[in-house]
Scaffold this motif. Structure first.
Motif, mmCIF file in Angstrom:
data_model
loop_
_atom_site.group_PDB
_atom_site.id
_atom_site.type_symbol
_atom_site.label_atom_id
_atom_site.label_comp_id
_atom_site.label_asym_id
_atom_site.label_seq_id
_atom_site.Cartn_x
_atom_site.Cartn_y
_atom_site.Cartn_z
ATOM 1 N N UNK A 117 -4.263 2.016 -1.559
ATOM 2 C CA UNK A 117 -5.393 1.429 -1.935
ATOM 3 C C UNK A 117 -4.774 0.752 -3.456
ATOM 4 N N UNK A 118 -3.726 1.221 -4.205
ATOM 5 C CA UNK A 118 -3.351 0.724 -5.304
ATOM 6 C C UNK A 118 -1.892 0.572 -5.039
ATOM 7 N N UNK A 119 -1.260 -0.573 -5.708
ATOM 8 C CA UNK A 119 0.202 -0.923 -5.909
ATOM 9 C C UNK A 119 0.577 -0.395 -7.160
ATOM 10 N N UNK A 120 1.505 0.551 -7.375
ATOM 11 C CA UNK A 120 1.898 0.999 -8.458
ATOM 12 C C UNK A 120 3.517 0.585 -8.618
ATOM 13 N N UNK A 121 3.583 0.043 -9.825
ATOM 14 C CA UNK A 121 5.150 -0.425 -10.149
ATOM 15 C C UNK A 121 5.369 0.139 -11.230
ATOM 16 N N UNK A 122 6.548 1.192 -11.250
ATOM 17 C CA UNK A 122 6.797 2.019 -12.158
ATOM 18 C C UNK A 122 8.460 1.733 -12.515
#
Length: 234
Positions: A117-122
């Motif tokens: 559901x989410x794109x996480x850019x870490x």
């Protein structure tokens, strides 16, 4: 009145390039607000929440938006994702802080690991290996990893989403789960190998047997990285 275009440093530019077109963005620890302001100027995102735990950096971000003619960013004083609803955003950037702080932020927002559901850019400044291990153990899946030089440092950026995948081995967790396709991977391994070699040399000079044993464990890791470096060609 025509406003000037914001220019980003390489680390933030890579993050900006990785944000999906049309994203609804949460920029956590926004500091000066450069990333959401730039993305709004470029028409890359449709919505942005810029949050920070400190009032002063949030004021810096508000002033940046005013300077560059951006008025449709939602600035929020909050701790991590605690002040952001899960239905507001689909892309989350958490950058410029330690890996353990990123873990703290994600652990407090379990909705961030809803599969796909989410794109996480870490982008951790420290403890990247600790962060990768926690992500692998807590329901996140690595989509891609990238590297970027900025001010003489080579930083990893992780693109993850919720979902299961085979658990990475210890070397991959520490030095990159899916970095092999990045053109800077060879340089990254060279830096890690040199760092390990210095640590091994220092520990081997110790009078303590336990420290000398640690040296041999680090040397085994160094040998494995050298093997991977030899197999990688770019």
């Amino acid at each position: 009145m025509e406003h000037k275009l914001l220019q980003l440093q390489p680390r933030l530019q890579l993050l900006a390039d990785l944000v999906p077109q049309g994203a609804r963005l949460a920029d956590i620890g926004t500091d000066h607000g450069y990333l959401p302001v730039y993305l709004m100027q470029k028409g890359r995102i449709t919505f942005a929440v810029a949050s920070d735990v400190g009032q002063e950096p949030l004021q810096h971000a508000i002033r940046t938006a005013e300077e560059y003619g951006i008025s449709n960013i939602d600035f929020r004083l909050c701790d991590g994702l605690k002040g952001i609803r899960e239905d507001e955003v689909d892309t989350v950037v958490i950058a410029g802080m330690g890996g353990e702080t990123i873990i703290h932020i994600l652990a407090a927002a379990p909705w961030s690991k809803v599969p796909g559901r989410y794109t996480l850019l870490l982008q951790p400044m420290t403890k990247a290996g600790v962060l990768r291990h926690w992500l692998a153990e807590n329901g996140y899946r690595f989509v891609e990893e990238r590297l970027v030089w900025d001010k003489d440092f080579l930083y990893p950026v992780m693109i993850v989403t919720g979902g299961e995948q085979p658990k990475p081995d210890a070397i991959a967790e520490e030095y990159g789960v899916c970095l092999e396709n990045d053109p800077l991977y060879g340089q990254y391994l060279d830096i890690q190998i040199a760092r390990l070699q210095r640590a091994v040399e220092g520990k081997r000079r110790s009078d303590k047997e336990s420290v000398r044993e640690e040296a041999e464990q680090l040397n085994a890791r160094c040998v494995e990285l050298q093997r991977r470096r030899g197999e990688w060609h770019k």
